[in-house]
Design a protein around this motif. Structure first.
Motif, mmCIF file in Angstrom:
data_model
loop_
_atom_site.group_PDB
_atom_site.id
_atom_site.type_symbol
_atom_site.label_atom_id
_atom_site.label_comp_id
_atom_site.label_asym_id
_atom_site.label_seq_id
_atom_site.Cartn_x
_atom_site.Cartn_y
_atom_site.Cartn_z
ATOM 1 N N PRO A 135 0.809 -1.229 0.000
ATOM 2 C CA PRO A 135 0.000 0.000 0.000
ATOM 3 C C PRO A 135 0.833 1.266 0.000
ATOM 4 N N LEU A 266 -6.470 -6.564 3.213
ATOM 5 C CA LEU A 266 -6.576 -5.189 3.682
ATOM 6 C C LEU A 266 -7.637 -5.094 4.775
ATOM 7 N N SER A 267 -7.540 -4.057 5.588
ATOM 8 C CA SER A 267 -8.465 -3.883 6.702
ATOM 9 C C SER A 267 -9.848 -3.479 6.205
ATOM 10 N N THR A 270 -9.910 0.205 5.143
ATOM 11 C CA THR A 270 -9.333 0.464 3.826
ATOM 12 C C THR A 270 -10.288 0.035 2.721
ATOM 13 N N ASN A 271 -10.928 -1.115 2.877
ATOM 14 C CA ASN A 271 -11.900 -1.562 1.890
ATOM 15 C C ASN A 271 -13.109 -0.627 1.814
ATOM 16 N N LEU A 296 -7.567 7.224 2.198
ATOM 17 C CA LEU A 296 -6.948 5.905 2.040
ATOM 18 C C LEU A 296 -5.733 5.768 2.954
ATOM 19 N N ALA A 299 -6.886 5.411 6.582
ATOM 20 C CA ALA A 299 -7.408 4.077 6.882
ATOM 21 C C ALA A 299 -6.277 3.051 6.994
ATOM 22 N N LEU A 300 -5.265 3.192 6.167
ATOM 23 C CA LEU A 300 -4.126 2.264 6.237
ATOM 24 C C LEU A 300 -3.377 2.402 7.547
#
Length: 437
Positions: A135, A266-267, A270-271, A296, A299-300
């Motif tokens: 990411p 991915l969490s 993130t999705n 984004l 969220a990461l």
């Protein structure tokens, strides 16, 4: 970027619909550009690498397809589109220098020559197994693209064809690589409509990256470019497109009806950001492309990716028949003895490592190191005689020196005998303690 006046960015047409002759290396066009080699072919037509004779710099010449040049309306759109893109000045947008017309070869665009590779080629090499990229790297590559898109939107221009092949990683000699956005819909339709209230109608674009409103022919907005950017982000993170089909009708139905599958590694946060940027309705997406990238990144950082359970292959259990008791023999096996630990050796110098300055030693409690007393045999004959003199002779001598002038000989003699006795005892105890060690 070379300065060009508005009156000189176009060269007037000097010919009709004649057949275009073949281009060749070393050919000089308009006494300005010498062709070096053909660099490729795409939606823009044939692309040549050329050298600008006056400055010596390399430029890219993109020749407009013949079928487009034969329609006056299409060429008017090309000229209007070029004028708007020519006025975009941004560090992450590839500059267009001039649109010229040659008597034999027709119209061609002159733009900056880029050294490097497209994002499509970069992803193919960086993720050959299509398992998804890191990411952090995806954000690093696409954050400049989001800035370039927002800048063009602020100037009333849509790109309409955001995809990895229209994102270029420019690597000039001796300079830091730079991500550039190229071909503002020129490759897809060779035209860009100036936006009024950020609205334009067209179904241009590349199918896997087209938004629902593009498939439906609805008015386009900056959220249309955001959708294509989100498809690119999804593709780089997951290793595949959110929707894919060779059949245009099937792909259209899927884009309008289905929701992209969450990316497993991915969490959930993130999705969720990806799902919002890929919303079916343009008004439900983020307010800008940079806002999408910012959310984004947030969220990461906020939530770690879910732990994927490790699946192990089942162990095959084979029943072994017991051996007969007569065939069993008791055997005494010696226990394995661990070899003594080898000294640590520095491979670079083949020597035992030493403590460097500011390095923590074994005496972390600042205790003084313990040194054992020397043994009698280690002192030798002269050393033992010296010890006897110090312990047995020196104290009585000092005592006699201070007491003899007083006439107390008897008392002095007794003290001397006691000192000799104590000295011999101390020497004996010392010898025994050293022998035990």
């Amino acid at each position: 970027m070379m300065p060009y006046d508005d009156e000189t960015i176009f060269e007037p047409s000097r010919g009709g619909g004649e057949a275009r002759p073949a281009l060749a290396d070393a050919m000089v066009l308009d006494n300005e550009y010498q062709l070096v080699e053909q660099a490729g072919r795409g939606g823009m037509g044939v692309v040549w690498k050329a050298r600008e004779i006056v400055t010596g710099r390399y430029v890219a010449l993109k020749f407009i397809p013949e079928d487009v040049m034969h329609f006056d309306a299409a060429m008017r759109n090309v000229k209007e589109a070029f004028t708007r893109v020519h006025d975009l000045h941004h560090q992450y947008i590839c500059p267009l220098y001039v649109l010229k017309h040659h008597r034999q070869f027709g119209y061609y665009l002159v733009m900056q020559w880029l050294e490097g590779q497209s994002l499509k080629e970069y992803v193919r090499r960086a993720d050959p197994d299509k398992q998804g990229m890191k990411p952090e790297e995806v954000v690093r590559l696409l954050a400049p693209v989001a800035q370039a898109l927002d800048y063009s939107h602020e100037n009333g221009i849509l790109h309409r064809d955001v995809k990895p092949s229209n994102i270029f990683i420019h690597r000039p000699d001796g300079k830091k690589p730079r991500v550039l956005l190229i071909d503002f819909d020129l490759a897809a339709r060779l035209e860009i409509y100036q936006l009024e209230d950020y609205q334009a109608t067209s179904a241009s674009g590349t199918r896997p990256y087209m938004s629902p409103e593009q498939w439906q022919g609805k008015p386009l907005t900056p959220a249309t470019d955001q959708y294509a950017l989100a498809v690119t982000v999804y593709q780089m993170l997951a290793g595949h497109l959110p929707f894919s089909s060779r059949d245009a009708a099937t792909l259209r139905t899927t884009v309008l009806r289905d929701v992209p599958q969450p990316i497993p590694h991915l969490s959930a946060g993130t999705n969720a950001v990806l799902q919002k940027s890929l919303s079916k309705k343009s008004g439900e997406r983020f307010s800008s492309c940079t806002r999408f990238i910012r959310e984004l990144v947030k969220a990461l950082k906020a939530s770690p990716p879910p732990v994927t359970p490790t699946v192990t292959a089942p162990v095959s259990v084979v029943a072994v028949p017991p051996l007969p008791a007569s065939s069993l023999t008791a055997v005494s096996l010696p226990l394995p003895v661990s070899p003594p630990p080898l000294p640590m050796v520095n491979e670079a110098t083949h020597a035992e490592p030493s403590l460097q300055e500011n390095e923590i030693s074994a005496h972390e409690d600042n205790a003084l190191p313990h040194f054992p007393p020397p043994k009698p045999e280690e002192l030798g004959l002269l050393g033992n005689i010296f010890v006897i003199l110090i312990v047995c002779v020196l104290p009585p001598a000092i005592f006699s020196w201070f007491t003899a002038p007083g006439g107390k000989y008897l008392f002095t003699a007794g003290i001397n005998i006691a000192c000799w006795f104590v000295g011999v005892m101390v020497f004996g105890v010392w010898v025994q303690s050293t022998e035990k060690k």
